[in-house]
Scaffold this motif. Sequence first.
Motif, mmCIF file in Angstrom:
data_model
loop_
_atom_site.group_PDB
_atom_site.id
_atom_site.type_symbol
_atom_site.label_atom_id
_atom_site.label_comp_id
_atom_site.label_asym_id
_atom_site.label_seq_id
_atom_site.Cartn_x
_atom_site.Cartn_y
_atom_site.Cartn_z
ATOM 1 N N PRO A 22 9.565 -5.631 1.529
ATOM 2 C CA PRO A 22 9.945 -4.262 1.895
ATOM 3 C C PRO A 22 11.105 -3.723 1.050
ATOM 4 C CG PRO A 22 9.499 -5.526 3.875
ATOM 5 C CD PRO A 22 9.445 -6.490 2.715
ATOM 6 N N ASP A 23 12.078 -4.590 0.713
ATOM 7 C CA ASP A 23 13.220 -4.139 -0.100
ATOM 8 C C ASP A 23 12.791 -3.731 -1.506
ATOM 9 O OD1 ASP A 23 14.995 -4.506 1.960
ATOM 10 O OD2 ASP A 23 15.727 -6.452 1.243
ATOM 11 N N LEU A 24 11.901 -4.531 -2.133
ATOM 12 C CA LEU A 24 11.434 -4.196 -3.480
ATOM 13 C C LEU A 24 10.606 -2.913 -3.469
ATOM 14 C CD1 LEU A 24 10.376 -7.553 -5.178
ATOM 15 C CD2 LEU A 24 12.299 -6.077 -5.746
ATOM 16 N N GLY A 42 13.435 11.078 -15.009
ATOM 17 C CA GLY A 42 12.124 10.473 -15.202
ATOM 18 C C GLY A 42 12.025 9.148 -14.487
ATOM 19 N N VAL A 43 10.867 8.553 -14.557
ATOM 20 C CA VAL A 43 10.618 7.254 -13.928
ATOM 21 C C VAL A 43 10.584 6.204 -15.025
ATOM 22 C CG1 VAL A 43 8.999 5.878 -12.563
ATOM 23 C CG2 VAL A 43 9.304 8.308 -12.047
ATOM 24 N N GLU A 44 11.573 5.348 -15.042
ATOM 25 C CA GLU A 44 11.637 4.266 -16.024
ATOM 26 C C GLU A 44 10.943 3.043 -15.439
ATOM 27 O OE1 GLU A 44 12.780 3.931 -19.083
ATOM 28 O OE2 GLU A 44 14.018 5.697 -19.403
ATOM 29 N N SER A 45 9.709 2.818 -15.853
ATOM 30 C CA SER A 45 8.966 1.651 -15.370
ATOM 31 C C SER A 45 9.694 0.357 -15.716
ATOM 32 C CB SER A 45 7.561 1.631 -15.961
ATOM 33 O OG SER A 45 6.839 2.761 -15.545
ATOM 34 N N ALA A 46 10.426 0.356 -16.830
ATOM 35 C CA ALA A 46 11.161 -0.842 -17.247
ATOM 36 C C ALA A 46 12.215 -1.217 -16.209
ATOM 37 C CB ALA A 46 11.809 -0.621 -18.603
ATOM 38 N N HIS A 47 12.870 -0.210 -15.613
ATOM 39 C CA HIS A 47 13.873 -0.465 -14.565
ATOM 40 C C HIS A 47 13.218 -1.140 -13.364
ATOM 41 C CE1 HIS A 47 17.034 0.273 -11.591
ATOM 42 N NE2 HIS A 47 16.078 0.752 -10.819
ATOM 43 N N ILE A 48 12.069 -0.607 -12.951
ATOM 44 C CA ILE A 48 11.354 -1.161 -11.803
ATOM 45 C C ILE A 48 10.883 -2.584 -12.121
ATOM 46 C CG2 ILE A 48 9.328 -0.880 -10.317
ATOM 47 C CD1 ILE A 48 9.648 2.184 -10.738
ATOM 48 N N PHE A 52 11.878 -6.125 -10.209
ATOM 49 C CA PHE A 52 10.869 -7.045 -9.681
ATOM 50 C C PHE A 52 11.086 -8.446 -10.249
ATOM 51 C CE2 PHE A 52 7.265 -3.713 -8.801
ATOM 52 C CZ PHE A 52 8.075 -3.126 -7.843
ATOM 53 N N GLN A 53 11.313 -8.534 -11.559
ATOM 54 C CA GLN A 53 11.468 -9.843 -12.200
ATOM 55 C C GLN A 53 12.703 -10.572 -11.695
ATOM 56 O OE1 GLN A 53 11.099 -9.620 -16.459
ATOM 57 N NE2 GLN A 53 9.069 -8.696 -16.347
ATOM 58 N N ARG A 54 13.800 -9.814 -11.473
ATOM 59 C CA ARG A 54 15.016 -10.445 -10.941
ATOM 60 C C ARG A 54 14.765 -11.013 -9.543
ATOM 61 N NH1 ARG A 54 17.712 -5.978 -13.197
ATOM 62 N NH2 ARG A 54 17.968 -5.037 -11.146
ATOM 63 N N ARG A 58 6.483 -11.403 -10.579
ATOM 64 C CA ARG A 58 5.963 -11.171 -11.930
ATOM 65 C C ARG A 58 4.630 -10.449 -11.820
ATOM 66 N NH1 ARG A 58 10.215 -12.628 -14.306
ATOM 67 N NH2 ARG A 58 10.967 -14.752 -14.316
ATOM 68 N N LEU A 59 4.603 -9.226 -12.316
ATOM 69 C CA LEU A 59 3.371 -8.432 -12.298
ATOM 70 C C LEU A 59 2.961 -8.102 -13.719
ATOM 71 C CD1 LEU A 59 4.099 -5.866 -9.429
ATOM 72 C CD2 LEU A 59 2.620 -7.870 -9.312
#
Length: 199
Positions: A22-24, A42-48, A52-54, A58-59
């Motif tokens: 839920p937090d992610l 904008g939406v930085e997918s790299a930030h998201i 997630f990785q931290r 892993r997606l």
Amino acid sequence: MPTGEDSQGVTKVVESISQLSPDLLADACQHILFYLSGQTRGVESAHISDRFQRAGVRLDHDVLQNIVRFLLLTFRSAGKSNLSADNLVSKLEEGSNKWPKASLQVMHKLWSEHGALVHAQQEVQAMLSISQLVDLQWKLCMAVSSDTCRSLNSPYVCLLLKIIEPSGQICQRSFEMTIPQFQNFHKQLKEMATVMETV
């Protein structure tokens, strides 16, 4: 009404979302809602992806992009339709029966907090649906080999533009100019800047 293929696509995205805590999910949704309510550019997918990785999730890049697109489309559509949080959750449940209860609670809570702002911003953007230039970089290059160019060892300018599309995705475009073309481009930019100062 979604076709069988569309509902399968939604189900796959929902299954990917259900892998998130839920937090992610809340973090990704907030990032998107801040953009849709005009608080970020904008939406930085790299930030998201980094977030997630931290957290150890892993997606695949395409899976992440599908989640971001789905959330963008969902919240943008809910904003345009001015849906309540209850109606948003009902629509999500209609689209797929794979939603975890905790994920729906996150969506409900965040839409209750941000829905009105997103709706107001969507009304404004409906009038101004154009791309925005975020960054412009240039470098001077030298042609040293080419199949088509006759005059090698001639300088040219390579431009890289970072643009936010109306969808919210940030993309990059690059192109090359001869020195005279770049000088003319620079002159036109200066003229535009002068005109804008008088507005």
